[in-house]
Design an enzyme around this catalytic site. Structure first.
Site, PDB file in Angstrom:
ATOM      1  N   LYS A 106      -5.129  -9.935  -6.612  1.00  0.00           N
ATOM      2  CA  LYS A 106      -6.230 -10.133  -5.660  1.00  0.00           C
ATOM      3  C   LYS A 106      -7.369  -9.144  -5.938  1.00  0.00           C
ATOM      4  O   LYS A 106      -7.103  -7.972  -6.208  1.00  0.00           O
ATOM      5  CB  LYS A 106      -5.669  -9.894  -4.250  1.00  0.00           C
TER       6      LYS A 106
ATOM      7  N   LYS B 295       0.817  -1.214   0.000  1.00  0.00           N
ATOM      8  CA  LYS B 295       0.000   0.000   0.000  1.00  0.00           C
ATOM      9  C   LYS B 295       0.849   1.262   0.000  1.00  0.00           C
ATOM     10  O   LYS B 295       0.457   2.276  -0.577  1.00  0.00           O
ATOM     11  CB  LYS B 295      -0.923   0.025   1.231  1.00  0.00           C
TER      12      LYS B 295
ATOM     13  N   LYS C 137     -10.846  -3.579  -3.213  1.00  0.00           N
ATOM     14  CA  LYS C 137     -11.799  -2.466  -3.253  1.00  0.00           C
ATOM     15  C   LYS C 137     -11.244  -1.285  -4.030  1.00  0.00           C
ATOM     16  O   LYS C 137     -11.987  -0.488  -4.582  1.00  0.00           O
ATOM     17  CB  LYS C 137     -12.105  -2.010  -1.833  1.00  0.00           C
TER      18      LYS C 137
HETATM   19  P1  AMP Z   1     -11.018  -5.479   3.464  1.00  0.00           P
HETATM   20  O1  AMP Z   1     -11.676  -5.296   2.142  1.00  0.00           O
HETATM   21  O2  AMP Z   1      -9.536  -5.283   3.350  1.00  0.00           O
HETATM   22  O3  AMP Z   1     -11.640  -4.735   4.576  1.00  0.00           O
HETATM   23  O4  AMP Z   1     -11.176  -7.024   3.826  1.00  0.00           O
HETATM   24  C1  AMP Z   1     -12.243  -7.555   4.564  1.00  0.00           C
HETATM   25  C2  AMP Z   1     -12.141  -9.052   4.618  1.00  0.00           C
HETATM   26  O5  AMP Z   1     -12.250  -9.614   3.304  1.00  0.00           O
HETATM   27  C3  AMP Z   1     -10.797  -9.571   5.171  1.00  0.00           C
HETATM   28  O6  AMP Z   1     -11.043 -10.721   5.961  1.00  0.00           O
HETATM   29  C4  AMP Z   1     -10.033  -9.948   3.929  1.00  0.00           C
HETATM   30  O7  AMP Z   1      -9.068 -10.943   4.173  1.00  0.00           O
HETATM   31  C5  AMP Z   1     -11.130 -10.451   3.006  1.00  0.00           C
HETATM   32  N1  AMP Z   1     -10.779 -10.248   1.598  1.00  0.00           N
HETATM   33  C6  AMP Z   1     -10.463  -9.071   0.997  1.00  0.00           C
HETATM   34  N2  AMP Z   1     -10.199  -9.250  -0.313  1.00  0.00           N
HETATM   35  C7  AMP Z   1     -10.345 -10.587  -0.547  1.00  0.00           C
HETATM   36  C8  AMP Z   1     -10.203 -11.405  -1.722  1.00  0.00           C
HETATM   37  N3  AMP Z   1      -9.868 -10.877  -2.900  1.00  0.00           N
HETATM   38  N4  AMP Z   1     -10.439 -12.732  -1.596  1.00  0.00           N
HETATM   39  C9  AMP Z   1     -10.790 -13.276  -0.399  1.00  0.00           C
HETATM   40  N5  AMP Z   1     -10.927 -12.559   0.741  1.00  0.00           N
HETATM   41  C10 AMP Z   1     -10.724 -11.222   0.679  1.00  0.00           C
END
Ligand code: AMP
Ligand code: TRP
Length: 327
Positions: free
Chosen positions: A194, A112, A197
């Site tokens: 990956k 990041k 968002k």
């Molecule tokens: P975040 O979007 O970073 O707040 O992630 C929220 C949750 O979603 C966390 O447990 C991440 O590990 C999971 N997560 C985020 N992106 C992915 C992805 N591409 N595949 C699987 N899990 C994800």
């Protein structure tokens, strides 16, 4: 004793099917058997550039969306991080027992921060100690997350162990719980990255609130390869990603899926993946629209959670303050 589960998700941006498959769906599986706490981490969301009005709105939207996904507020405590100020108090205390070297090893920070390392806020660097505080404040046993957060949960264990050694046994040592299938959903436009968002591409992800027509288009355009045969082969990243999504959402085994698609092409597979994704998100969207229309309900859910969590947070902070010599 009932095991306690804690997990969090950022309110920033739209919540996509990677979040749903990697995290939220696995939270639903334990609603009956665990003591569940789920948090919208609005203080993690300010570690990068952001708009306060969008954050305020995004936080409420995220709460409504969680409930719409099936996180029944009667069966779990759904709350907003900044509503319990002890998260930041504990984060500071943990920062003081966390070596720089441990934080420097975090791959999410390296990704990041990138070239902006000298200019970004210090909070992006100390982000994992706030996450550790979230988890340790509630004496959590299990942290169900996607693969990308495993390193942060392991760091949390190291911090808790170091604290306990130095100041006495205060914290439960938590375990990461990572799904076997779908822990890392990849971008539809680039199956080597990956799903995230913040990725810029218009056809990168499918959001839980995306219009079904747009979702279908994104999946139909998914990047695959020029080979033949629909089989689970991790080396064929685009195909593997589509099949993994299909596997999780249908609950079928790999052999069954390969047999179903034998002799068929990528077009058929994409069409069916789009169908199962849309069948999953449409009812969520329906419930979401009902929930978001009633803001007093969301406020009541959040207030009730804080009331229930307060004694847990107070007990931990009392032990921490005593152990560290502040009382
Ligand atoms: P975040 O979007 O970073 O707040 O992630 C929220 C949750 O979603 C966390 O447990 C991440 O590990 C999971 N997560 C985020 N992106 C992915 C992805 N591409 N595949 C699987 N899990 C994800
Ligand atoms: N850092 C996590 C993410 O970006 C979100 C998060 C914050 C979290 N605090 C947490 C996840 C505590 C699990 C437990 O995905």
């Amino acid at each position: 004793m009932t095991k306690r589960v804690f997990s969090g998700i950022q309110p920033s941006g739209h919540i996509h099917i990677g979040n749903y498959i990697g995290a939220i769906r696995n939270w639903l599986g334990n609603l009956e058997s665990r003591d569940n706490i789920f948090c919208v981490v609005d203080q993690h969301a300010i570690t990068v550039d952001y708009d306060p009005d969008a954050l305020r709105q995004g936080t409420r939207d995220a709460v409504a969306l969680y409930i719409a996904c099936g996180l029944d507020p009667e069966k779990c405590r759904l709350f907003v991080q900044s509503h319990i100020p002890e998260h930041t108090e504990l984060a500071w205390l943990l920062t003081c027992v966390t070596p720089m070297g441990w934080l420097e090893r975090m791959t999410q920070f390296k990704d990041k921060a990138g070239a902006k390392r000298e200019r970004i806020g210090t909070g992006l660097f100390t982000y994992p100690t706030l996450m550790a505080a979230d988890i340790l404040l509630y004496q959590t046993h299990e942290v169900p997350v996607g693969d990308d957060q495993k390193q942060h949960v392991e760091l949390t264990r190291d911090i808790a162990e170091r604290f306990n050694r130095k100041f006495g046994e205060v914290f439960v040592i938590p375990e990461p719980v990572i799904p076997v299938v779908g822990a890392r959903i990849m971008g539809f436009d680039d199956p080597t990255a990956k799903m995230s968002k913040s990725a810029p591409g218009h056809h990168h992800s499918v959001g839980l609130l995306d219009d079904p027509a747009k979702a279908r288009k994104t999946i139909m355009r998914a990047v695959t390869d020029s080979q033949q045969g629909i089989v689970f082969d991790p080396a064929r990243a685009g195909l593997f990603n589509l099949l993994s999504i299909y596997q999780v959402l249908t609950g079928q085994g790999r052999e069954q899926i390969e047999a179903h698609f034998a002799g068929k092409g990528y077009g058929d597979l994409k069409k069916e993946v789009a169908e199962v994704v849309i069948a999953e998100i449409e009812p969520i969207q329906q419930r979401y629209r009902e929930l978001i229309a009633d803001s007093t309900y969301i406020d009541a859910v959040l207030a009730r959670s804080v009331e229930k969590l307060r004694p847990v947070a107070d007990a931990t902070m009392d032990a921490v303050r005593r152990a560290m010599g502040h009382r």
